[in-house]
Structures are given as structure tokens and as C-alpha cells.
Design a protein around this motif. Structure first.
Motif, PDB file in Angstrom:
ATOM      1  N   ILE A  28       0.807  -1.230   0.000  1.00 19.16           N
ATOM      2  CA  ILE A  28       0.000   0.000   0.000  1.00 19.16           C
ATOM      3  C   ILE A  28       0.839   1.280   0.000  1.00 19.16           C
ATOM      4  N   PRO A  29       1.858   1.427   0.842  1.00 19.81           N
ATOM      5  CA  PRO A  29       2.662   2.666   0.759  1.00 19.81           C
ATOM      6  C   PRO A  29       3.281   2.859  -0.631  1.00 19.81           C
ATOM      7  N   PHE A  30       3.706   1.769  -1.248  1.00 22.47           N
ATOM      8  CA  PHE A  30       4.301   1.859  -2.583  1.00 22.47           C
ATOM      9  C   PHE A  30       3.264   2.290  -3.624  1.00 22.47           C
ATOM     10  N   ILE A  31       2.042   1.779  -3.473  1.00 24.33           N
ATOM     11  CA  ILE A  31       0.967   2.188  -4.389  1.00 24.33           C
ATOM     12  C   ILE A  31       0.694   3.677  -4.216  1.00 24.33           C
ATOM     13  N   LEU A  32       0.546   4.109  -2.970  1.00 21.38           N
ATOM     14  CA  LEU A  32       0.230   5.512  -2.706  1.00 21.38           C
ATOM     15  C   LEU A  32       1.321   6.455  -3.208  1.00 21.38           C
TER      16      LEU A  32
ATOM     17  N   TRP B 234      -6.064  -2.275  -2.191  1.00 20.59           N
ATOM     18  CA  TRP B 234      -5.506  -1.904  -3.488  1.00 20.59           C
ATOM     19  C   TRP B 234      -6.396  -0.880  -4.198  1.00 20.59           C
ATOM     20  N   THR B 235      -7.668  -1.184  -4.337  1.00 21.59           N
ATOM     21  CA  THR B 235      -8.578  -0.258  -5.038  1.00 21.59           C
ATOM     22  C   THR B 235      -8.738   1.030  -4.258  1.00 21.59           C
ATOM     23  N   GLY B 236      -8.806   0.936  -2.933  1.00 21.92           N
ATOM     24  CA  GLY B 236      -8.887   2.135  -2.107  1.00 21.92           C
ATOM     25  C   GLY B 236      -7.664   3.023  -2.281  1.00 21.92           C
ATOM     26  N   SER B 237      -6.505   2.410  -2.368  1.00 22.68           N
ATOM     27  CA  SER B 237      -5.268   3.174  -2.583  1.00 22.68           C
ATOM     28  C   SER B 237      -5.266   3.849  -3.948  1.00 22.68           C
TER      29      SER B 237
ATOM     30  N   ARG C 202     -11.991   1.830 -13.425  1.00 22.58           N
ATOM     31  CA  ARG C 202     -12.632   1.004 -12.394  1.00 22.58           C
ATOM     32  C   ARG C 202     -12.464   1.644 -11.020  1.00 22.58           C
ATOM     33  N   ALA C 203     -11.252   2.101 -10.707  1.00 20.60           N
ATOM     34  CA  ALA C 203     -11.006   2.753  -9.423  1.00 20.60           C
ATOM     35  C   ALA C 203     -11.832   4.035  -9.305  1.00 20.60           C
TER      36      ALA C 203
END
Length: 164
Positions: free
Chosen positions: A62-66, A121-124, A91-92
Motif C-alpha cells: 500500500i505505501p508503494f501504491i500511494l 488496493w482499489t482504495g489506494s 474502475r477505481a
């Protein structure tokens, strides 16, 4: 989802430890925490250690996605994966109404309620697309993962059946 999880469990079960199976599945988009807790049920694992592994595995990317996903998507849009990235973004975006309306609390709810199409994942991705700051997104996502994990544990470990 159950069929996919069961297939992954069968594939990984004799290659790595049960704990690592749960951890790996919890990091995979779409399966995430929910899938890992279903896997733990298949593997007859105990609640607490499984819950911790599932939460940690789900939160690891999650930190990497953000921080990096918008840069990664920009790069991928210059490749043959452009259409796939565009689909993921759409989609997101289509799922981000509650987040846009309620901000951090909406992000928490989005991640916490374990239904298809929601999760860390989708929330991020939605948080990044809505230009939420890292510090404003990480805690609601973490609390949402903790909550979704408890809900799914109640189901996966049969705790609800024992209470009712």
C-alpha cells in the motif's frame, strides 16, 4: 474467489509454509486480505497469527501504491499496457464516490467493507486518483484493512456460527 484461492493454496501448500501462503495471497490484487483469510480456513490455521499475517501482507504494497502508482501508470501508458491501465483507472474512479463524498472516513468504509471490488488496493488507487495526501490515506486504509480482516475472520473461522 474461493476457487482461485483454493487453486493457489493447492499450488503453494507444499512449496512454502502455510504462513507464507497466507502472506503471499494477501498481497495479490483482487484476492488481498479476504482471499488470504479464506486460504487460512482451507489450511486450518489459527485465527490470531493468520489475522496478523494477512493484515501485514495486505498492507505491505500500500505505501508503494500511494507513492509510486501514478508514476508507474504514466510509464505504462507509453507501452502496450495502456488500455489495461486505463481500465484499472476507470474502475477505481467508478468506485471512488464514497471516498470523494466522505473523505478519510469514506476511504476507511470503502476498504473496511469486504465486498467484491473494494479493498486496500482499489482504495489506494482511488485515493491517488482523488489526490489524497499519503498521510491522509494511509491510516484510513490501515484501519479499513484491520476491520475487513476482523469481518472476514469471523466468517472464515466460523466464529459467527459459534455465536449464533
Amino acid at each position: 474467489m474461493t476457487g482461485i484461492v483454493q487453486t493457489m493454496v493447492e499450488f503453494l501448500r507444499y512449496r512454502v509454509s502455510k504462513e507464507l501462503v497466507v502472506f503471499i495471497i494477501s498481497m495479490i490484487p483482487i484476492l488481498e486480505l479476504r482471499g488470504s483469510l479464506i486460504a487460512a480456513g482451507f489450511l486450518k490455521m489459527r485465527f490470531f497469527s493468520t489475522y496478523l499475517l494477512a493484515v501485514l501482507g495486505n498492507m505491505l504494497p500500500i505505501p508503494f501504491i500511494l507513492i509510486f502508482i501514478d508514476k508507474i501508470f504514466l510509464l505504462l501508458k507509453k507501452t502496450p499496457l495502456k488500455n489495461t491501465v486505463t481500465r484499472i483507472e476507470k474502475r477505481a474512479a467508478s468506485k471512488s464516490d464514497i471516498i470523494e463524498k466522505y473523505g478519510k472516513f469514506g476511504l476507511f468504509l470503502f476498504v473496511a467493507i469486504p465486498i467484491p471490488g473494494t479493498g486496500a488496493w482499489t482504495g489506494s488507487l482511488a485515493a491517488v486518483m482523488l489526490r489524497m495526501k499519503f498521510k491522509d490515506a494511509i491510516l484510513p486504509i490501515f484501519l479499513g484493512v484491520l476491520t475487513a480482516g476482523l469481518i472476514m475472520s469471523l466468517i472464515s473461522f466460523g466464529i459467527i456460527k459459534q455465536i449464533i
